[in-house]
Design a protein around this motif. Structure first.
Motif, mmCIF file in Angstrom:
data_model
loop_
_atom_site.group_PDB
_atom_site.id
_atom_site.type_symbol
_atom_site.label_atom_id
_atom_site.label_comp_id
_atom_site.label_asym_id
_atom_site.label_seq_id
_atom_site.Cartn_x
_atom_site.Cartn_y
_atom_site.Cartn_z
ATOM 1 N N VAL A 49 0.677 -1.132 -0.090
ATOM 2 C CA VAL A 49 -0.045 -0.132 0.197
ATOM 3 C C VAL A 49 0.829 1.268 0.001
ATOM 4 O O VAL A 49 2.059 1.346 0.291
ATOM 5 N N MET A 50 0.139 2.297 -0.528
ATOM 6 C CA MET A 50 0.999 3.765 -0.522
ATOM 7 C C MET A 50 0.017 4.514 0.131
ATOM 8 O O MET A 50 -1.087 4.535 -0.158
ATOM 9 N N ALA A 51 0.303 5.592 0.980
ATOM 10 C CA ALA A 51 -0.585 6.701 1.406
ATOM 11 C C ALA A 51 0.244 7.981 1.210
ATOM 12 O O ALA A 51 1.303 8.302 1.670
ATOM 13 N N VAL A 52 -0.555 8.882 0.294
ATOM 14 C CA VAL A 52 -0.108 10.250 0.197
ATOM 15 C C VAL A 52 -1.177 11.219 0.772
ATOM 16 O O VAL A 52 -2.127 11.387 0.276
ATOM 17 N N ASP A 53 -0.507 11.904 1.719
ATOM 18 C CA ASP A 53 -1.326 12.922 2.390
ATOM 19 C C ASP A 53 -2.483 12.148 2.964
ATOM 20 O O ASP A 53 -3.901 12.534 2.716
ATOM 21 N N VAL A 54 -2.557 11.139 3.867
ATOM 22 C CA VAL A 54 -3.644 10.395 4.511
ATOM 23 C C VAL A 54 -3.373 10.404 5.911
ATOM 24 O O VAL A 54 -2.254 10.255 6.306
ATOM 25 N N LYS A 55 -4.382 10.616 6.642
ATOM 26 C CA LYS A 55 -4.144 10.587 8.126
ATOM 27 C C LYS A 55 -5.249 9.588 8.641
ATOM 28 O O LYS A 55 -6.411 9.547 8.296
ATOM 29 N N GLY B 194 -3.777 -8.614 -2.419
ATOM 30 C CA GLY B 194 -4.435 -7.819 -3.307
ATOM 31 C C GLY B 194 -3.429 -7.289 -3.994
ATOM 32 O O GLY B 194 -2.199 -6.887 -3.932
ATOM 33 N N PRO B 195 -4.093 -6.250 -4.957
ATOM 34 C CA PRO B 195 -3.244 -5.220 -5.666
ATOM 35 C C PRO B 195 -2.743 -4.279 -4.906
ATOM 36 O O PRO B 195 -2.985 -3.899 -3.989
ATOM 37 N N VAL C 42 -11.131 3.534 5.473
ATOM 38 C CA VAL C 42 -10.799 2.144 5.708
ATOM 39 C C VAL C 42 -10.758 1.730 4.212
ATOM 40 O O VAL C 42 -11.731 1.758 3.542
ATOM 41 N N VAL C 43 -9.414 1.044 3.884
ATOM 42 C CA VAL C 43 -9.500 0.212 2.531
ATOM 43 C C VAL C 43 -8.762 -1.140 2.645
ATOM 44 O O VAL C 43 -7.764 -1.113 3.300
ATOM 45 N N VAL C 44 -9.549 -2.127 2.177
ATOM 46 C CA VAL C 44 -9.195 -3.249 2.542
ATOM 47 C C VAL C 44 -9.269 -3.941 0.913
ATOM 48 O O VAL C 44 -10.393 -4.166 0.579
ATOM 49 N N ALA C 45 -8.204 -4.594 0.290
ATOM 50 C CA ALA C 45 -8.147 -5.023 -0.915
ATOM 51 C C ALA C 45 -7.652 -6.547 -0.651
ATOM 52 O O ALA C 45 -6.704 -6.782 -0.110
ATOM 53 N N THR C 46 -8.453 -7.519 -1.561
ATOM 54 C CA THR C 46 -7.970 -8.696 -1.660
ATOM 55 C C THR C 46 -7.743 -9.047 -3.200
ATOM 56 O O THR C 46 -7.980 -8.086 -3.814
ATOM 57 N N THR D 141 -8.037 -1.380 -11.069
ATOM 58 C CA THR D 141 -7.483 -2.306 -12.263
ATOM 59 C C THR D 141 -7.108 -3.923 -11.483
ATOM 60 O O THR D 141 -7.177 -3.740 -10.464
ATOM 61 N N ASP D 142 -6.651 -4.659 -12.373
ATOM 62 C CA ASP D 142 -6.174 -5.927 -11.853
ATOM 63 C C ASP D 142 -5.166 -5.869 -10.872
ATOM 64 O O ASP D 142 -4.915 -6.684 -10.226
ATOM 65 N N ASP D 143 -4.321 -4.889 -11.243
ATOM 66 C CA ASP D 143 -3.032 -4.846 -10.265
ATOM 67 C C ASP D 143 -2.850 -3.820 -9.599
ATOM 68 O O ASP D 143 -1.812 -3.572 -8.877
ATOM 69 N N ALA D 144 -3.852 -2.758 -9.560
ATOM 70 C CA ALA D 144 -3.679 -1.488 -8.567
ATOM 71 C C ALA D 144 -4.829 -0.742 -8.527
ATOM 72 O O ALA D 144 -5.672 -0.915 -9.377
#
Lengths: 475, 475
Positions: free
Chosen positions: A299-305, A314-315, A326-330, B330-333
């Protein structure tokens, strides 16, 4: 002071739908390493190791039996009894059947009932409370553990403690049980100091529990006794009689017994308990970075608190310019919500069910007693699966009407039965099974076997299978 | 009124990083059907069909050549010239080289310069404006189209129109060009009524443009002439000489010519133009449901308002209890952002580049002149690809040092060369290519060929390939 043996009883009936998409009905919350490195169920089992505890009894959904057995094996848990519920009937019937199991081997045995999907941060405090409660339980009390509240939660029931016991230190009478309160009432409870959260953790003697149940909810005992008597031993499992068990009223332990018995007692305890009910609870109990974020996986978070972002299988997941989400990816489903509206995920799960989809039921990796498989590509007339077989395991002897299969071994060694022939297949070797040919796949080796299966045919459903022989009782 | 032929010149140099994760450097924004059913590039081409227009000239990144050629073929566009930029040098050199291409076949030709990645909602208004502008361009003016502003945008440059031309109706002198303004200034421009947005769309004669460029930025003309003279014909492409082209200063048409020439003119036009600069622009121009949401693909929105949620080839995407967000999978991001902070996605793309990742460069499906492939599973010592070969196409004659390949045809028919043998492979048939064996794959049929390739070996990189023969000049 000594007391009779304590039999840990772990209830694993839930599906954890508020933790979708990681929790799915066929591989739910308690079987996942959501809060810690290990699944919550085995973490629960391991909280009750020691000389005062007997081997655990697990009451679980039939569909989870192979996964649970495998998780116990991986954690080195020996001697566990696994009782399979053919249908969910809430906690009172599950506890009653566990009481019968305890009685069968230990007539004076105590039972410590624990949900399989909670986190307890202060194990020593829990053990101390168990020690206090066991004395009262041995003396005939039905003890519930009351969690010292740390916030005016409106999602839990509360217990008002009464007079302290003169006989058993740390044990109180229960003055009353209180339904989930509104915010203002909850604030009052917190200020009062005499209330605690009802966590659904109990300690009582099996005999006493059954006596009270017989007095207060006799239909449960009747149904459960019939289901237990009619239960079949199936490999390592006790499979309850379905028709008999289905007759038990669907009631919680609280409603069926605790709120009505004269023998209720409470042991208040401050043990950093969390029921991990939904995603914000996981954010709550996880370590945060300097921006108050919990970031797990790719995961990447830019300007997130203040956010919880998780994508372990997941991707790549990038969040930009948002707070308290809340972001949860499978690999087949993504949830995006806010911390204060995350309860709404239940509506998603219900909608998936109503639409006849599968993303609330299973992950892309499907677990079988022999290993697992995952569909990696799917077309109109073909399907590609990655298949993993545990060392020493064997799939059923089977054939398909509508599909041919190409197998390419990419790791380990396979023993293949194809028609009359039996042969070994090594890494980078392949074979072909035509439609209608009887075949079998085994891993005779001591490392996992991994192969790519390319199915080809006009119908590729899992139900096109005729099993002639099966090691796991699935014929 | 008549005027010389108009040669559409379409600039396709950008990578659309603010539309990540759908836009990627190797398959960017303009090649995707983001705003309409078809890719923006071919939609741009089709805006200039008709007797007054010559065949289009495309100036594009070399890496996109096969995709662009294929998209033009699919849209039935014939006779297009495709000029390949070996390196990006902003728009002035690209336009200069297109001018040389026009001059070579039509000394009096006009050129209509259009970015490849804009949307124009009112085509008739655009054509009317082209008609007005063409008269002035034929009379020696360098005409820019000024978009009637509909909001106080701070992301665009502005043009202040001067006196109306007596000779050419609808054409104005340019009073001045204005850099991107602050919010307050932009509000003033909107109220004033004399300003329009600078959209980077131009109409001028090729000869006039080159004359002005020679006077105002002679290094560009010198460099571009050398690059054009040194260009090689490669299949259907003009490949510019890299060293020569690299010497051109990297300047925009505006900076190099329009802001400095005495011949600038502007045709204001209201044509529902949008530069689709970032995700909120796509929300803006898309049809919304009653909650103000744009929902595309496999998505669910519960208690969501004013949001853009898109997952056409990605996982099921559920958004719960959020307003004004952008979620694109998308399928990878996956990108999760808010409409008012979506510009920050650029930081994600930069971070991916800095980390040496690939998700900003390419999709999981990789396009080749002969078709495409997608990795569907990847392990330590194996990789599974789904490969699609267009009818009549042929991969290079090649071999690999480190990997063996299993091929299973799942759709269509393959002609396989393996060592000395050449044979056909039908659906549900397979073959094996050992490491070191010279091989070739062809689709001799008239439907797409699809096969599953299982690679096995200690090194599986794309660079383990020795090409002996190639139809597409890649040896």
């Amino acid at each position: 002071m000594t007391h009779p043996h304590i039999h840990p009883v772990i209830l694993s009936g839930g599906v954890g739908s508020r933790l979708w998409p990681m929790s799915r009905a066929l591989y739910p919350k308690q079987l996942l390493p959501l809060a810690e490195q290990e699944p919550m169920l085995t973490a629960t089992v391991r909280r009750t190791c020691g000389p005062e505890f007997a081997a655990p009894i697990l009451v679980c959904n039939e569909a989870h039996r192979f996964i649970i057995a495998e998780q116990l094996r991986l954690q080195g848990v020996k001697g566990a009894s696994i009782i399979l519920e053919p249908i969910g009937r809430n906690t009172a019937p599950a506890v009653a059947v566990a009481a019968l199991a305890v009685l069968a081997k230990d007539p004076d045995g105590l039972m410590l009932v624990m949900p399989s999907d909670h986190v307890i941060g202060k194990l020593e405090a829990f053990h101390q409370a168990i020690g206090l409660a066991a004395q009262a339980a041995a003396g005939g009390k039905l003890v519930t553990f009351g969690i010292t509240p740390t916030a005016p939660e409106t999602g839990y029931g509360y217990i008002r403690a009464g007079e302290a016991s003169a006989q058993w230190p740390g044990v109180h009478a229960v003055e009353r049980f209180v339904e989930k309160p509104d915010r203002k009432t909850a604030e009052g409870f917190l200020a009062d100091g005499g209330y605690s959260w009802n966590a659904g953790i109990f300690l009582f003697s099996a005999k006493e529990l059954l006596q009270e149940l017989t007095a207060l909810a006799p239909e449960i005992v009747t149904a459960v006794q019939a289901a237990w008597t009619g239960s079949a031993e199936d490999l390592d499992f006790h499979r309850l009689d379905k028709q008999a068990f289905a007759a038990a009223p669907s009631l919680s332990v609280d409603v069926a017994v605790m709120e009505r018995t004269q023998k209720a007692a409470v042991v208040p305890v401050d043990m950093a308990w969390n029921d991990v009910g939904a995603w914000p609870a996981l954010w709550e109990i996880s370590e945060k970075d300097p921006h108050g974020n919990v970031l797990l996986g790719d995961v990447m978070a830019v300007d997130v608190k203040g956010s919880y972002v998780r994508s372990e299988r997941g991707p790549l997941t990038a969040v930009v310019g948002l707070d308290d989400v809340v972001v949860v990816a499978t690999d087949d489903a993504i949830l995006v919500t806010s911390k204060d509206r995350a309860q709404g995920v239940k509506a998603v799960v219900e909608a998936l069910e109503a639409q006849g989809r599968h993303e609330h039921l299973s992950h892309t990796t499907v677990y079988r007693p022999w290993g697992s498989y995952r569909t990696v590509d799917l077309g109109d007339r073909y399907q590609v699966k990655q298949i993993m077989v545990h060392p020493g395991h064997t799939l059923s002897l089977q054939y398909h009407f509508h599909r041919a299969e190409h197998w390419i071994v990419v790791e380990g060694t396979a023993r293949v039965t194809c028609g009359e022939k039996v042969f070994l297949l090594q890494e980078n070797e392949s074979t072909y099974i035509s439609a209608g040919t009887i075949h079998r796949l085994e891993n005779p080796g001591c490392v996992p076997l991994r192969l790519i299966e390319v199915q080809s045919g006009s119908y590729l459903g899992e139900d096109d299978i005729v099993r002639l022989e099966d090691t796991y009782g699935r014929c």
